[in-house]
Scaffold this active site. Structure first.
Site, PDB file in Angstrom:
ATOM      1  CD  GLN A  12      -2.895  -1.079   2.374  1.00  0.00           C
ATOM      2  OE1 GLN A  12      -3.878  -0.338   2.342  1.00  0.00           O
ATOM      3  NE2 GLN A  12      -2.605  -1.829   3.434  1.00  0.00           N
ATOM      4  CG  ASP A  32      13.037 -12.418  -2.931  1.00  0.00           C
ATOM      5  OD1 ASP A  32      12.446 -12.054  -1.898  1.00  0.00           O
ATOM      6  OD2 ASP A  32      12.870 -13.542  -3.448  1.00  0.00           O
ATOM      7  CE1 TYR A  57       5.870 -14.656   5.509  1.00  0.00           C
ATOM      8  CE2 TYR A  57       4.509 -13.647   7.196  1.00  0.00           C
ATOM      9  CZ  TYR A  57       4.835 -14.737   6.425  1.00  0.00           C
ATOM     10  OH  TYR A  57       4.130 -15.912   6.567  1.00  0.00           O
ATOM     11  CB  THR A  97       4.002  -2.820  13.043  1.00  0.00           C
ATOM     12  OG1 THR A  97       2.720  -3.168  13.552  1.00  0.00           O
ATOM     13  CG2 THR A  97       5.006  -3.834  13.575  1.00  0.00           C
ATOM     14  CE1 TYR A 121       4.398  -7.591  10.064  1.00  0.00           C
ATOM     15  CE2 TYR A 121       3.102  -6.708  11.889  1.00  0.00           C
ATOM     16  CZ  TYR A 121       3.745  -6.527  10.683  1.00  0.00           C
ATOM     17  OH  TYR A 121       3.742  -5.293  10.082  1.00  0.00           O
ATOM     18  CE  LYS A 125       7.739  -4.284  10.211  1.00  0.00           C
ATOM     19  NZ  LYS A 125       8.229  -3.892   8.859  1.00  0.00           N
ATOM     20  CD1 TRP A 146      -4.331  -0.985  13.593  1.00  0.00           C
ATOM     21  CD2 TRP A 146      -6.337  -0.040  13.828  1.00  0.00           C
ATOM     22  NE1 TRP A 146      -4.851  -1.395  14.793  1.00  0.00           N
ATOM     23  CE2 TRP A 146      -6.087  -0.833  14.972  1.00  0.00           C
ATOM     24  CE3 TRP A 146      -7.539   0.673  13.758  1.00  0.00           C
ATOM     25  CZ2 TRP A 146      -6.984  -0.962  16.018  1.00  0.00           C
ATOM     26  CZ3 TRP A 146      -8.441   0.545  14.819  1.00  0.00           C
ATOM     27  CH2 TRP A 146      -8.163  -0.263  15.926  1.00  0.00           C
TER      28      TRP A 146
END
Length: 283
Positions: A12, A32, A57, A97, A121, A125, A146
């Site tokens: 996004q 990658d 990821y 995050t 996750y 991070k 979010w």
């Protein structure tokens, strides 16, 4: 802006950077993140003025069974990128995050507060953040929450799909955070990178999330109200919606450091939501 390099092409934030800022975004075939050395080599080959890592990821539940892969992408790759940027003495912007926190309490979390991720996750991070800081070059770790946009799969698009097909849906109401439009995150990344090029001493961890804080249920109601969808939202607790990965209840982020350092304030996600719905042809 075009002399900055972005990792990620389909996410996004990356799509907003490409569409609205015309930035060079590397695809997975070009770099990658599962191959950290290749990412570092791409930075050296392009020799940009700054690098933004908008790739990750992000399959939160799947990461519970693929933590090694998630760690390579979310921790090892950013570490390699940050070291390459440090060697070139250019700023590296790493998106992170709210999931690095444990979600306890009700107060907004400041960047310096203790972390305690609840899931794989979040752990990967957080490891990525630490690798970026350890590289020692100009950097900004930008924690957000979010994320929504007109691109890809996200909460707004899911609510639109469900709201059009049902008269009533249940949505979690005890997780609280700040929905953040990807377009605003993209603009913040550019501003931060530009500032760090001139003032690398402003390196550090920062928070950026939409305002005002709300629940997922509140977010759903506002989405339906703006889109003119007559679908009832029924509040449920997180315990009624079990997932493989635990989610933090408190995702509030203290974003006050951004204003004095970068001149950035929290965006109103309700305006961002209007823009997203307009882009999707819903209003």
């Amino acid at each position: 802006m075009k002399d900055m390099l972005v990792f990620g092409q389909t996410g996004q934030v990356a799509r907003e950077l490409a569409h609205h800022a015309g930035m060079r975004c590397l695809s997975r075939t070009e770099a990658d993140l599962a191959e950290p050395a290749a990412c570092a080599a791409a930075i050296r080959a392009h020799a940009p003025r700054a690098v933004i890592n908008a790739a990750a990821y992000t399959a939160v539940d799947k990461a519970e069974s693929e933590e090694a892969l998630a760690h390579r992408i979310n921790a090892e790759a950013p570490g390699a990128m940050a070291r390459a940027c440090a060697d070139l003495d250019i700023p590296f912007i790493q998106l992170s995050t709210d999931y690095v926190f444990d979600g306890a309490g009700t107060a907004p979390r400041a960047p310096a507060e203790p972390t305690g991720p609840l899931n794989a996750y979040g752990r990967t991070k957080l490891a990525g953040e630490r690798a970026v800081l350890a590289a020692g070059g100009p950097h900004a770790v930008l924690r957000t929450s979010w994320v929504v946009s007109a691109y890809g799969s996200n909460f707004v698009k899911t609510m639109l799909r469900l709201g059009k097909s049902r008269d009533r849906i249940t949505v979690v109401a005890d997780q609280i955070g700040g929905p953040t439009p990807a377009r605003d995150i993209a603009a913040a990344c550019i501003k931060i990178a530009e500032t760090l090029i001139a003032e690398p001493a402003n390196s550090g961890i920062y928070h950026f999330a939409g305002s005002p804080d709300t629940s997922w249920a509140g977010f759903a109601r506002e989405t339906f109200a703006q889109a003119g969808i007559a679908c009832e939202v029924v509040d449920i607790p997180t315990s009624d919606y079990p997932t493989p990965a635990a989610r933090p209840l408190n995702s509030r982020l203290d974003c006050s450091l951004l204003e004095p350092v970068f001149g950035l304030s929290r965006p109103d996600w309700r305006q961002g939501l209007r823009d997203i719905l307009h882009d999707l042809g819903e209003i």
